[in-house]
Each structure stands twice: as structure tokens, then as C-alpha cells.
Enzyme design. Structure first.
Site, short mmCIF file in Angstrom:
data_model
loop_
_atom_site.label_atom_id
_atom_site.label_comp_id
_atom_site.label_asym_id
_atom_site.label_seq_id
_atom_site.Cartn_x
_atom_site.Cartn_y
_atom_site.Cartn_z
N ASN A 53 0.85 -1.19 0.00
CA ASN A 53 0.00 0.00 0.00
C ASN A 53 0.88 1.23 0.00
OD1 ASN A 53 0.38 1.29 2.75
ND2 ASN A 53 -0.09 -0.81 3.34
N LYS A 180 1.76 2.80 16.65
CA LYS A 180 2.38 3.92 15.93
C LYS A 180 1.31 4.93 15.56
CE LYS A 180 4.08 3.66 11.55
NZ LYS A 180 4.98 3.02 10.57
N LYS A 182 0.67 8.95 13.45
CA LYS A 182 1.19 9.95 12.54
C LYS A 182 1.42 11.26 13.28
CE LYS A 182 0.86 7.18 9.06
NZ LYS A 182 2.10 6.60 8.49
N ASP A 212 5.44 8.79 13.20
CA ASP A 212 5.78 8.73 11.78
C ASP A 212 5.44 10.05 11.11
OD1 ASP A 212 6.25 8.05 9.16
OD2 ASP A 212 4.74 6.46 9.05
N GLU A 238 10.01 8.24 12.87
CA GLU A 238 10.06 7.60 11.54
C GLU A 238 10.01 8.58 10.37
OE1 GLU A 238 7.39 4.29 11.11
OE2 GLU A 238 7.05 4.66 8.98
N GLU A 264 10.85 3.14 3.87
CA GLU A 264 9.69 2.59 3.16
C GLU A 264 9.54 3.19 1.77
OE1 GLU A 264 6.61 4.16 6.00
OE2 GLU A 264 5.63 4.76 4.15
N ASP A 291 10.17 -1.99 2.05
CA ASP A 291 9.04 -2.90 1.86
C ASP A 291 9.34 -3.75 0.62
OD1 ASP A 291 6.62 -4.10 1.11
OD2 ASP A 291 5.41 -2.34 1.62
N HIS A 321 7.88 -2.02 6.06
CA HIS A 321 6.61 -1.31 5.90
C HIS A 321 5.58 -2.24 5.23
CE1 HIS A 321 4.07 0.74 2.81
NE2 HIS A 321 3.83 1.60 3.77
N GLU A 340 5.36 -4.52 10.05
CA GLU A 340 4.30 -3.57 10.37
C GLU A 340 2.94 -4.27 10.31
OE1 GLU A 340 4.29 -0.15 7.76
OE2 GLU A 340 3.34 1.07 9.30
#
Ligand code: MG
Length: 388
Positions: A53, A180, A182, A212, A238, A264, A291, A321, A340
Site C-alpha cells: 500500500n 504507531k 502519525k 511517523d 520515523e 519505506e 518494503d 513497511h 508492520e
């Protein structure tokens, strides 16, 4: 063994969430079915892939360049000496006539096919992917469970501190110890309130909270936030600056004593090597999040692991990721530090098998052959429709 057909499609994985850079209202994902001429239980063995994603579907590159090269190849050229499907040989064919550099959408397209090839190869071998990989690329003794943390804490319309706390409590109830959230999408004072609200849920234990930035900050902002959050002793800070701004990262690492995590949005061995050479990361605490599904697949990820080893890095410093099953198998087989997880987001592609249980922030693997996407009912239905 030969690949008789490739069916490629797109699924929406949209949601109303937002990080410091993008919203996910139009996020989608390439999906792929590779049908082989190997028959099991009266049906052809099929390998499935998708592109994690965070990056959009890559159908144009798949249809125009990558899949034709794979399907036009002479069947023998995809096989190793023993006659088994060899994703590394397939990788060389897919990348024929591609210049170096400029990784991005192309690495996503190749990653989708690479995932399907490994799924197919493990199914033909009759092994779950983590066993298949451990036998061939690891030490033959895979981890029985993988550390996972719950990634969430997005910005969303109307989402207040109470909602954020409820979300995090929900993750703890589901068996996660580390969560986690944002940051960087609101002013510092507001983000600090959000962090402290989450810390309340964690009993004040900052070592269970990662934050992050999604690459949003310039250096002064990175340092300012770093000074403000360092006393919390967070799990990690992050992707603070632009993924390719290695000097920013190196300068931040000189000032911020806690763990940093990034990678990532690095999609190749050369980009990741530059991060290690110039990014100032510290092998005793920092974390690499490349990832495999977004970065040319596992064939390239194995090269990245070799590079990291040569630079004195343990595979345990890698936590990919994406929150998908492909990386979960890779983490167990190559003894990474974890994977993750996005509980409930990016459906139908994201997450683990329907019956996967998270206990003490760890999840065990399913013993279905291949990746086991068949054990994720809603997604399997989408994949099956591709070649029905
Ligand atoms: Mg991130």
C-alpha cells in the site's frame, strides 16, 4: 513448469485517513494471478501478488513491459538447474532493457510479479513461504512468530483526542503492545497533545509508541520536533525528512539520541546502500523499513540484506513497511526484527490471515502452502475472480 497466463487488475484500498503528506481517498493497488501448468487436486497452481500500500497501482508498466517479458520467455529460462521455478531468473528477464536508476513505479510493478512468483514457487514446492525461503535463503530454522506493531493514529476528519485514544486502546485489546501514530500533519503543540494522549493509554511508556512523519519535515523542523519528543523515549521517530535526503537524516542522527526508522520509500539496493553510506543511521538502534513488495520484490530485498550484512547490520534491524503477509513470511525466514501491521486498514489486501492471532505483539504464520492469501477470505475472492 511454465506460466500459462497472467491476469492483472486493480482494487481500491481507499479510506478517509490522512498522514502528513497524502490522504488515501484514491489509493488503489495492483493485483496479479500467475497461472501455471502444474496441476494439484485437479486445478492449476496459481501464484498471487499485489503491491502493498502507499503507492498506486502499476498496471500500465505491468501490461506493457514486465508481464510480456515474462510470458514471452522460453519456459526453460525461468527454471533453475533442478527444473524448479526460480524467481531470481525471472527477475533478470523482467528487467531486460531497463536502465538503472529512476526506481519507483517500475519497482512496484516488478514487486507485484516477484510476490506472485514466490507464492507460486512455494506452492509448487508444497511449502508455506516462510519455510520455502528459510530452506533456500535462510538458515533452515525460521522464527516461529514475528513481532508486529499496530500502525494507525492517522489524521481523519473530526477525529479528536478521545477518538485517538480509543483507537489505540483497540490495538492493545487486539494483542498489540507497540503502536504507531502519525505526526507532522498538525502544528507541534497539537501533535504533542496527541502524543501525550496516546501515552496516557500506554501507561506513560514511551518505548511502546512510534511516531511517523511520512517525510514531511525540513531539517529545522526535524530538529525542533526531535528536541520536543526526545524526553518521551519513543520506540522510534520515523521517516522524518524526504526519503532521499540522506544528509538531513545524518544530521538528525547526530542530535536525536532515540531510534530513527526509515526506508519505506526507498525502492532499490542502490538507494538503500546510499542510506547506509550517507544517512548516518546507527546499527545499534535504528531501523530499516524497506518494503519488499514496493522495491522490486524479494529478489532485490535479498541483495539489500547482503549489503546490510557487509556493512555490519543485523537483519533484526529491519522491520518492513506494509503490514502484509508476504513480508510476514520474509521476516520469519530471514529473521528480521518484525513487520508492520495496519489493523483494519487497506482492505481487502492488507493484513494477515483471517485466523491470525496477535499475542503480546507477535503473530504466528499459517502453514498453508505459499503466502496463504487463500486464508484471507475477502481478498482471496478478489484474486480468484481475476482468473475465474
Ligand atoms: Mg511510515
Amino acid at each position: 513448469m511454465r506460466i500459462t497466463a497472467a491476469y492483472e487488475g486493480v482494487v481500491p484500498i481507499s479510506s478517509a485517513i490522512r498522514n502528513a503528506w497524502i490522504d488515501f481517498t484514491s489509493m488503489d493497488c495492483s493485483v496479479l494471478a500467475l497461472v501455471s501448468d502444474v496441476i494439484r487436486d485437479g486445478k492449476p497452481v496459481v501464484g498471487y501478488g499485489f503491491n502493498s500500500n502507499g503507492r498506486y497501482s502499476a498496471g500500465e508498466i505491468l501490461r506493457r513491459r514486465i508481464l510480456p517479458r515474462l510470458l514471452d520467455a522460453s519456459p526453460g529460462s525461468l527454471l533453475d538447474e533442478s527444473g524448479s521455478l526460480d524467481p531470481a531468473r525471472a527477475w533478470q528477464l523482467m528487467m531486460r532493457n531497463e536502465k538503472p536508476g529512476g526506481h519507483g513505479e517500475r519497482s512496484v510493478a516488478v514487486g507485484v510479479v516477484d510476490m506472485a512468483l514466490f507464492d507460486l514457487a512455494a506452492k509448487i514446492a508444497g511449502q508455506p513461504l516462510y519455510r520455502y525461503l528459510s530452506d533456500r535463503y535462510g538458515d533452515g530454522d525460521p522464527d516461529e512468530s514475528v513481532f508486529v506493531y499496530a500502525a494507525g493514529g492517522y489524521y481523519a476528519p473530526g477525529k479528536g483526542l478521545r477518538d485517538l485514544q480509543d483507537e489505540m486502546r483497540g490495538f492493545l485489546d487486539q494483542g498489540y503492545r507497540v503502536v504507531k501514530m502519525k505526526i507532522g500533519g498538525a502544528p507541534l503543540a497539537e501533535d504533542l497533545q496527541r502524543i501525550e494522549a496516546v501515552l496516557q493509554v500506554l501507561g506513560g511508556d514511551g518505548s511502546r509508541l512510534a511516531v511517523d512523519v511520512n517525510g514531511r519535515f525540513d531539517l529545522p523542523t526535524a530538529l525542533e520536533y526531535g528536541r520536543a519528543i526526545e524526553p518521551y523515549g519513543l520506540f522510534w521517530y520515523e521517516e522524518v525528512g524526504d526519503p532521499l535526503d540522506y544528509r538531513l537524516n545524518a544530521t538528525l542522527a547526530e542530535h536525536y539520541r532515540g531510534p530513527l526508522a526509515t526506508g519505506e520509500n526507498l525502492f532499490s539496493l542502490p538507494d538503500t546502500r546510499n542510506l547506509i553510506r550517507y544517512g548516518g543511521l546507527r546499527p545499534d538502534r535504528d531501523v530499516i523499513q524497506v518494503d519488499p513488495a514496493l522495491s522490486y520484490g524479494l529478489v532485490e530485498y535479498l541483495r539489500i540484506q547482503d549489503m546490510l550484512r557487509e556493512h555490519g547490520w543485523s537483519s533484526r534491524r529491519c522491520i518492513p513497511h506494509g503490514g502484509h503477509q508476504f513480508s510476514l513470511h520474509i521476516a520469519a525466514a530471514l529473521k528480521l526484527g518484525g513487520n508492520e501491521s495496519y489493523p483494519g486498514e487497506f482492505q481487502p489486501t492488507g493484513g494477515f490471515a483471517d485466523d491470525a492471532v496477535v499475542r503480546d505483539s507477535a503473530v504466528r504464520l499459517s502453514d498453508e502452502p505459499g503466502i496463504g492469501l487463500e486464508g484471507k477470505q475477502a481478498f482471496y475472492e478478489v484474486l480468484r475472480q481475476l482468473h475465474a
